[in-house]
Write a protein that holds these residues in place. Structure first.
Motif, PDB file in Angstrom:
ATOM      1  N   ALA A 123      21.254 -54.693 -28.166  1.00  0.00           N
ATOM      2  CA  ALA A 123      22.706 -54.557 -28.330  1.00  0.00           C
ATOM      3  C   ALA A 123      23.078 -53.192 -28.886  1.00  0.00           C
ATOM      4  O   ALA A 123      22.279 -52.526 -29.533  1.00  0.00           O
ATOM      5  CB  ALA A 123      23.224 -55.650 -29.258  1.00  0.00           C
ATOM      6  N   GLN A 124      24.322 -52.789 -28.633  1.00  0.00           N
ATOM      7  CA  GLN A 124      24.838 -51.591 -29.297  1.00  0.00           C
ATOM      8  C   GLN A 124      25.603 -51.948 -30.556  1.00  0.00           C
ATOM      9  O   GLN A 124      25.837 -51.102 -31.413  1.00  0.00           O
ATOM     10  CB  GLN A 124      25.726 -50.774 -28.361  1.00  0.00           C
ATOM     11  N   LEU A 125      25.968 -53.230 -30.694  1.00  0.00           N
ATOM     12  CA  LEU A 125      26.699 -53.685 -31.879  1.00  0.00           C
ATOM     13  C   LEU A 125      26.571 -55.195 -31.977  1.00  0.00           C
ATOM     14  O   LEU A 125      26.581 -55.902 -30.973  1.00  0.00           O
ATOM     15  CB  LEU A 125      28.177 -53.302 -31.766  1.00  0.00           C
ATOM     16  N   LEU A 126      26.461 -55.686 -33.217  1.00  0.00           N
ATOM     17  CA  LEU A 126      26.452 -57.119 -33.504  1.00  0.00           C
ATOM     18  C   LEU A 126      27.633 -57.419 -34.418  1.00  0.00           C
ATOM     19  O   LEU A 126      27.835 -56.718 -35.419  1.00  0.00           O
ATOM     20  CB  LEU A 126      25.135 -57.514 -34.178  1.00  0.00           C
ATOM     21  N   VAL A 127      28.409 -58.443 -34.080  1.00  0.00           N
ATOM     22  CA  VAL A 127      29.577 -58.830 -34.876  1.00  0.00           C
ATOM     23  C   VAL A 127      29.390 -60.255 -35.369  1.00  0.00           C
ATOM     24  O   VAL A 127      29.109 -61.163 -34.571  1.00  0.00           O
ATOM     25  CB  VAL A 127      30.884 -58.729 -34.052  1.00  0.00           C
ATOM     26  N   VAL A 128      29.540 -60.458 -36.682  1.00  0.00           N
ATOM     27  CA  VAL A 128      29.375 -61.790 -37.273  1.00  0.00           C
ATOM     28  C   VAL A 128      30.465 -62.037 -38.303  1.00  0.00           C
ATOM     29  O   VAL A 128      31.065 -61.107 -38.840  1.00  0.00           O
ATOM     30  CB  VAL A 128      27.992 -61.952 -37.955  1.00  0.00           C
ATOM     31  N   GLY A 129      30.707 -63.318 -38.587  1.00  0.00           N
ATOM     32  CA  GLY A 129      31.597 -63.683 -39.680  1.00  0.00           C
ATOM     33  C   GLY A 129      30.873 -63.556 -41.003  1.00  0.00           C
ATOM     34  O   GLY A 129      29.636 -63.638 -41.063  1.00  0.00           O
ATOM     35  N   ALA A 130      31.633 -63.379 -42.071  1.00  0.00           N
ATOM     36  CA  ALA A 130      31.020 -63.169 -43.383  1.00  0.00           C
ATOM     37  C   ALA A 130      30.366 -64.429 -43.922  1.00  0.00           C
ATOM     38  O   ALA A 130      29.398 -64.357 -44.668  1.00  0.00           O
ATOM     39  CB  ALA A 130      32.067 -62.666 -44.378  1.00  0.00           C
ATOM     40  N   ARG A 131      30.892 -65.585 -43.569  1.00  0.00           N
ATOM     41  CA  ARG A 131      30.316 -66.845 -44.043  1.00  0.00           C
ATOM     42  C   ARG A 131      30.012 -67.737 -42.859  1.00  0.00           C
ATOM     43  O   ARG A 131      30.715 -67.726 -41.856  1.00  0.00           O
ATOM     44  CB  ARG A 131      31.295 -67.592 -44.965  1.00  0.00           C
ATOM     45  N   GLY A 132      28.999 -68.568 -43.029  1.00  0.00           N
ATOM     46  CA  GLY A 132      28.681 -69.557 -42.006  1.00  0.00           C
ATOM     47  C   GLY A 132      29.418 -70.851 -42.262  1.00  0.00           C
ATOM     48  O   GLY A 132      30.359 -70.897 -43.063  1.00  0.00           O
TER      49      GLY A 132
ATOM     50  N   ALA B 281      32.168 -52.182 -22.980  1.00  0.00           N
ATOM     51  CA  ALA B 281      30.873 -52.855 -22.952  1.00  0.00           C
ATOM     52  C   ALA B 281      31.045 -54.331 -22.641  1.00  0.00           C
ATOM     53  O   ALA B 281      32.120 -54.914 -22.863  1.00  0.00           O
ATOM     54  CB  ALA B 281      30.170 -52.700 -24.302  1.00  0.00           C
ATOM     55  N   GLU B 282      29.989 -54.954 -22.140  1.00  0.00           N
ATOM     56  CA  GLU B 282      29.966 -56.390 -21.963  1.00  0.00           C
ATOM     57  C   GLU B 282      29.936 -57.067 -23.336  1.00  0.00           C
ATOM     58  O   GLU B 282      29.339 -56.540 -24.279  1.00  0.00           O
ATOM     59  CB  GLU B 282      28.715 -56.790 -21.169  1.00  0.00           C
ATOM     60  N   LEU B 283      30.590 -58.206 -23.436  1.00  0.00           N
ATOM     61  CA  LEU B 283      30.553 -58.998 -24.664  1.00  0.00           C
ATOM     62  C   LEU B 283      29.688 -60.232 -24.429  1.00  0.00           C
ATOM     63  O   LEU B 283      29.934 -61.002 -23.494  1.00  0.00           O
ATOM     64  CB  LEU B 283      31.964 -59.421 -25.078  1.00  0.00           C
ATOM     65  N   VAL B 284      28.674 -60.401 -25.253  1.00  0.00           N
ATOM     66  CA  VAL B 284      27.801 -61.568 -25.165  1.00  0.00           C
ATOM     67  C   VAL B 284      28.054 -62.440 -26.393  1.00  0.00           C
ATOM     68  O   VAL B 284      27.767 -62.040 -27.522  1.00  0.00           O
ATOM     69  CB  VAL B 284      26.316 -61.161 -25.097  1.00  0.00           C
ATOM     70  N   ALA B 285      28.622 -63.623 -26.161  1.00  0.00           N
ATOM     71  CA  ALA B 285      28.884 -64.576 -27.242  1.00  0.00           C
ATOM     72  C   ALA B 285      27.680 -65.492 -27.370  1.00  0.00           C
ATOM     73  O   ALA B 285      27.352 -66.236 -26.434  1.00  0.00           O
ATOM     74  CB  ALA B 285      30.147 -65.374 -26.948  1.00  0.00           C
ATOM     75  N   VAL B 286      27.018 -65.459 -28.516  1.00  0.00           N
ATOM     76  CA  VAL B 286      25.757 -66.170 -28.719  1.00  0.00           C
ATOM     77  C   VAL B 286      25.939 -67.294 -29.737  1.00  0.00           C
ATOM     78  O   VAL B 286      26.520 -67.082 -30.810  1.00  0.00           O
ATOM     79  CB  VAL B 286      24.663 -65.194 -29.213  1.00  0.00           C
TER      80      VAL B 286
ATOM     81  N   VAL C 148      27.314 -57.916 -29.103  1.00  0.00           N
ATOM     82  CA  VAL C 148      26.895 -59.308 -29.296  1.00  0.00           C
ATOM     83  C   VAL C 148      27.732 -59.932 -30.410  1.00  0.00           C
ATOM     84  O   VAL C 148      27.895 -59.343 -31.491  1.00  0.00           O
ATOM     85  CB  VAL C 148      25.393 -59.393 -29.644  1.00  0.00           C
ATOM     86  N   LEU C 149      28.254 -61.109 -30.151  1.00  0.00           N
ATOM     87  CA  LEU C 149      29.064 -61.851 -31.107  1.00  0.00           C
ATOM     88  C   LEU C 149      28.342 -63.125 -31.500  1.00  0.00           C
ATOM     89  O   LEU C 149      27.989 -63.928 -30.638  1.00  0.00           O
ATOM     90  CB  LEU C 149      30.425 -62.187 -30.481  1.00  0.00           C
ATOM     91  N   GLY C 150      28.107 -63.301 -32.809  1.00  0.00           N
ATOM     92  CA  GLY C 150      27.522 -64.544 -33.296  1.00  0.00           C
ATOM     93  C   GLY C 150      28.608 -65.579 -33.515  1.00  0.00           C
ATOM     94  O   GLY C 150      29.565 -65.337 -34.257  1.00  0.00           O
ATOM     95  N   VAL C 151      28.500 -66.732 -32.856  1.00  0.00           N
ATOM     96  CA  VAL C 151      29.507 -67.801 -32.952  1.00  0.00           C
ATOM     97  C   VAL C 151      28.872 -69.033 -33.569  1.00  0.00           C
ATOM     98  O   VAL C 151      27.848 -69.523 -33.075  1.00  0.00           O
ATOM     99  CB  VAL C 151      30.067 -68.153 -31.556  1.00  0.00           C
TER     100      VAL C 151
ATOM    101  N   ALA D 152      35.932 -63.205 -36.364  1.00  0.00           N
ATOM    102  CA  ALA D 152      35.048 -62.188 -35.811  1.00  0.00           C
ATOM    103  C   ALA D 152      35.217 -62.050 -34.307  1.00  0.00           C
ATOM    104  O   ALA D 152      34.939 -60.984 -33.738  1.00  0.00           O
ATOM    105  CB  ALA D 152      33.595 -62.526 -36.144  1.00  0.00           C
ATOM    106  N   VAL D 153      35.677 -63.112 -33.635  1.00  0.00           N
ATOM    107  CA  VAL D 153      35.863 -63.066 -32.184  1.00  0.00           C
ATOM    108  C   VAL D 153      36.852 -61.974 -31.808  1.00  0.00           C
ATOM    109  O   VAL D 153      36.614 -61.191 -30.877  1.00  0.00           O
ATOM    110  CB  VAL D 153      36.341 -64.442 -31.648  1.00  0.00           C
TER     111      VAL D 153
END
Length: 270
Positions: free
Chosen positions: A230-239, A168-173, A143-146, A155-156
């Motif tokens: 999810a098996q993994l969550l990916v996010v940027g360090a700052r919003g 794995a499938e990538l889910v962009a949220v 899962v990718l937080g956008v 992070a993308v």
């Protein structure tokens, strides 16, 4: 990717969970694994490692080999502040892995704000591990937080690479809040932003199946709920706020602390 994964250990059960994730990450990358323990000296100028620290890293290395028998493992005990030690290690690493909390009560352990400080200073992505291995750890999506920020944009690339490595499938949220959206923003414009962010990377990873998900709610709520499967969550360090003085975005801190899967935090390198 491909050379070195570093894991910080502190003797806690969560630290061993981090070792397991780090060993698996090293195998996926064809990388070596380095087990690091930062030891704060009991006395000034005391730089001789405690024998217990040597035992700690050797036991962690043995645990890594039990999980991933073929991985090349080295160990080191370094005297100094844990964040500084791991920041230095991050200069040569592809990934730093730590438990989101340590045992507590002993100076130098991976505890409390340490993962947050490290993610804000690291020269490579930082994975924080909160829970032991789960069934969805092998079958769930990445899962990718956008949110449209520059750190989110970096992070993308990491999320696509991880999805490819894990097959794995990538889910962009993207979390949509009408009352907090920029002036003139609509669900349609948010969908376009999400599509544009993904489009450039999809060409370089044609083997990765991508799903876009625009979800109503706060970023924290949406990402924590997504982490359950999810098996993994990916996010940027700052919003998007980028407030001066903040070590790390509040959403990044929240998911590092409360997510149900490992979290990779990606900081934009300046």
């Amino acid at each position: 990717m491909g050379n070195l994964v570093v894991v910080g250990v502190d003797g806690s059960a969560m630290g061993l969970a981090a070792v397991e994730e780090a060993a698996a990450a090293a195998v996926r990358r064809g990388a070596a694994l380095r087990v690091v323990h930062a030891e704060v000296p009991i006395k000034p100028r005391h730089v001789v490692p405690d024998p217990a620290s040597r035992t700690l890293v050797h036991e962690a290395a043995a645990h890594a080999l039990a999980v991933a028998p073929g991985v090349a493992v080295t160990t080191t005990v370094v005297t100094g502040d844990v964040v500084h030690v791991l920041e230095v290690e991050s200069q040569d690493a592809d990934l730093i892995v730590v438990g989101s909390r340590g045992m507590g009560g002993i100076a130098g352990l991976l505890l409390g704000s340490t993962p947050v400080s490290l993610a804000a200073r690291s020269h490579c992505p930082v994975m924080t591990v909160r829970e032991a291995h789960r069934d969805s750890a092998d079958t769930g999506p990445v899962v990718l937080g956008v949110d449209g920020s520059r750190d989110s944009d970096e992070a993308v690339s990491v999320a696509f690479a991880e999805a490819a490595l894990r097959r794995a499938e990538l889910v962009a949220v993207h979390a949509w809040q009408p009352d907090k959206a920029p002036a003139g923003a609509t669900p349609e414009s948010a969908e376009r932003m999400l599509a544009q962010v993904i489009a450039g990377r999809a060409d370089t990873h044609p083997d990765v199946t991508v799903r876009r998900d625009l979800v109503g709610g706060t970023e924290r709520e949406v990402l924590l709920e997504a982490s359950e499967a999810a098996q993994l969550l990916v996010v940027g360090a700052r919003g998007r706020s980028g407030l001066a003085g903040l070590l790390l975005g509040s959403v990044s801190q929240a998911v590092m602390t409360h997510a149900h899967c490992p979290v990779i935090t990606v900081r934009r390198q300046t």
